[in-house]
Write an enzyme that holds these catalytic residues in place. Sequence first.
Site, short mmCIF file in Angstrom:
data_model
loop_
_atom_site.label_atom_id
_atom_site.label_comp_id
_atom_site.label_asym_id
_atom_site.label_seq_id
_atom_site.Cartn_x
_atom_site.Cartn_y
_atom_site.Cartn_z
N ASP A 13 -6.71 -7.15 4.50
CA ASP A 13 -7.79 -6.49 3.49
C ASP A 13 -8.60 -7.79 2.92
OD1 ASP A 13 -9.44 -4.67 1.98
OD2 ASP A 13 -8.12 -5.24 0.05
N ASP A 32 -2.77 -18.83 2.86
CA ASP A 32 -3.82 -19.51 1.75
C ASP A 32 -4.68 -20.52 2.81
OD1 ASP A 32 -1.30 -20.74 2.29
OD2 ASP A 32 -1.17 -21.36 0.16
N ASP A 38 -12.71 -9.39 4.16
CA ASP A 38 -13.91 -9.72 3.43
C ASP A 38 -14.20 -11.03 3.54
OD1 ASP A 38 -13.72 -6.75 2.43
OD2 ASP A 38 -14.48 -7.45 0.30
N TYR A 57 0.80 -1.14 0.05
CA TYR A 57 0.11 -0.15 0.11
C TYR A 57 0.91 1.23 0.01
CZ TYR A 57 -4.45 -2.41 0.50
OH TYR A 57 -5.45 -3.25 0.34
N LYS A 98 3.06 -15.33 4.04
CA LYS A 98 3.38 -16.13 3.05
C LYS A 98 4.86 -16.29 2.91
CE LYS A 98 1.88 -18.58 -0.52
NZ LYS A 98 1.32 -19.82 -0.22
C1 IPM Z 1 -10.61 -1.41 2.75
C2 IPM Z 1 -10.56 -1.02 1.27
C3 IPM Z 1 -9.25 -0.25 0.98
C4 IPM Z 1 -8.18 -0.98 1.28
C5 IPM Z 1 -9.24 0.27 -0.55
C6 IPM Z 1 -10.45 1.06 -0.70
C7 IPM Z 1 -8.17 1.01 -0.92
O1 IPM Z 1 -10.74 -2.12 0.34
O2 IPM Z 1 -10.72 -0.54 3.68
O3 IPM Z 1 -10.74 -2.53 2.95
O4 IPM Z 1 -7.64 -1.91 0.35
O5 IPM Z 1 -7.74 -0.96 2.35
MN MN Z 2 -11.18 -3.92 1.69
#
Ligand code: IPM
Ligand code: MN
Length: 357
Positions: free
Chosen positions: A246, A222, A250, A138, A189
Site C-alpha cells: 500500500d 526502507d 503511493d 489488514y 522487514k
Molecule cells: C488502497 C487504500 C486502501 C488500502 C484503504 C482505503 C484501506 O489505501 O487501496 O491503496 O490500504 O488498501
Molecule cells: Mn493506498
Amino acid sequence: MSTKKIAVVGGDGIGPEVTKQAVVLLERLREKKGLPIEMWELDLGADRYLRDGTTFPKEISDQIRTECAAVLLGAMGDPRVPGLEHARDILFGMRFGYDLYANVRPVKALSDRLIPLKGRTAKDVDFIVFRENTEGVYVGFGGQFKKGTPDEIGINEDVNTRKGVERIIRAAFEWAKKNDKKRVCMADKSNAMTFAHELWLRTFREVAKEYAGIEARHVYVDALCLYMIQDPTQFDVIVTNNLFGDIVTDLGAALQGGLGMAASANVHASDGSRVAMFEPVHGSAPPLAGKDLANPFAAFLSAGMLLTHLGFTGYEATIERIVSAALDEGKCTKDVGGELGTRAAAAWVIERVVSEA
Ligand code: IPM
Ligand code: MN
Ligand code: NAD
C-alpha cells in the site's frame, strides 16, 4: 463469446466522477467494436450507508461472484463515516471475499513532464508491484483494551501464512516469466520482523529456485523506498506484503505524476476465470469531490487493465498511448499540469481512444 457482466461501484468522493467517465469509455468501445460487455451499476457507498445502513449485502456479493467477470470500482471513504465501516465491508469484502490475493499495481510513467526526479524520463519509470492483498495487518485481528484510559492498548496482528506468502511470490515470478522480465525484488522487514518476515524471505528464496534466469533480489522495505527514488530503473517486478505494498505504491504513484495516474487490478492470479476488481490506486479525495477537478486517467488506465483481463487485447495499450498524448499536449487536469476539468479531459481521451480503437 458470451456477454461479460461488469459490476460498477463508483463509491465515494471523486470515485463516482472518475468511474462515470471510465464507464462512458467502456460503453463507447462496446458500441463501436461490439465488445460483449454489459454494465451493472450498483448503488453502494457512503450515501447508501447513511441512507439505509446498507454496506455490502451478501446477495449482491454472491451475485457479483457468480455472474460478473469484473468489478470496476472508484474509491471508498467519506468523512461522514469516520469509522469507514462501509468502505471496509465493500473494499475488503471484495478483496478478501473473492480471495483476490494479488493487488497488481503498475508503476509506469506516461509522460516525461511528470517525472519528479532530476534527469529522468518516463522510460526510467516502468515496473510493477505485486502487493499481497488478503493477509497482513489488514485481516483485522486484534483489539483495544482499556480504551480511553492512560493504560490503553491497541493491537493489530500481522498475519502471514505460508500459502498466502507463497502464492503472491509465485504470481510475481509468473508475471515476470510471462512478460519476459528478468528481475523480481522482494521487500520485507525481516531484520526487525524476525518471525513473519523470515517466512517471507525463506519462501522467496525457495520459490526463486524454480525460476532460473530471473534474478531474485531481496531488499528491506526502507531501503526499497530509497532505491525507488535514487534509481527506479533497477526494478522490473516488486513483490511485498499488504501494508508495505500500500505504502510503496503511493510512492510509486509520485513517480508517475501523482495518484491521478496510478491504476490497479485485484486478481486471483492463479485462476483468471474468477471475478476480478479494477480500481485506481487513489482514494476518494474528499476536497476535490464534486468540483470537476479529479483526474480521470487512473480510472481509464484501470479500465484498460480490466479489458485486457477479460481477453479484449489491444485496448489497454491504446488507452495508455492516448493518455500519454493528452499529458504531452496538456489536455489534462490541474494535478498533472493541465487546465481542463474532469469531464473535458475525459472527453478528449475518450474521443481519441474510440476513433483509434
Ligand atoms: C488502497 C487504500 C486502501 C488500502 C484503504 C482505503 C484501506 O489505501 O487501496 O491503496 O490500504 O488498501
Ligand atoms: Mn493506498
Ligand atoms: P487520496 O488518494 O484520496 O488523496 C491523496 C492526495 O492525492 C490528495 O492530495 C488528493 O487530492 C490527490 N488525488 C487523489 N486522487 C486524485 C485524482 N484522481 N485527481 C487528482 N488528485 C488526486 O487519499 P487520502 O486523502 O489519504 O484518503 C481520502 C479517503 O480515501 C480516505 O477515506 C481513505 O481511506 C480513502 N482511500 C480509499 C481508497 C480506495 O478506495 N481504494 C484508496 C486510498 C484512500
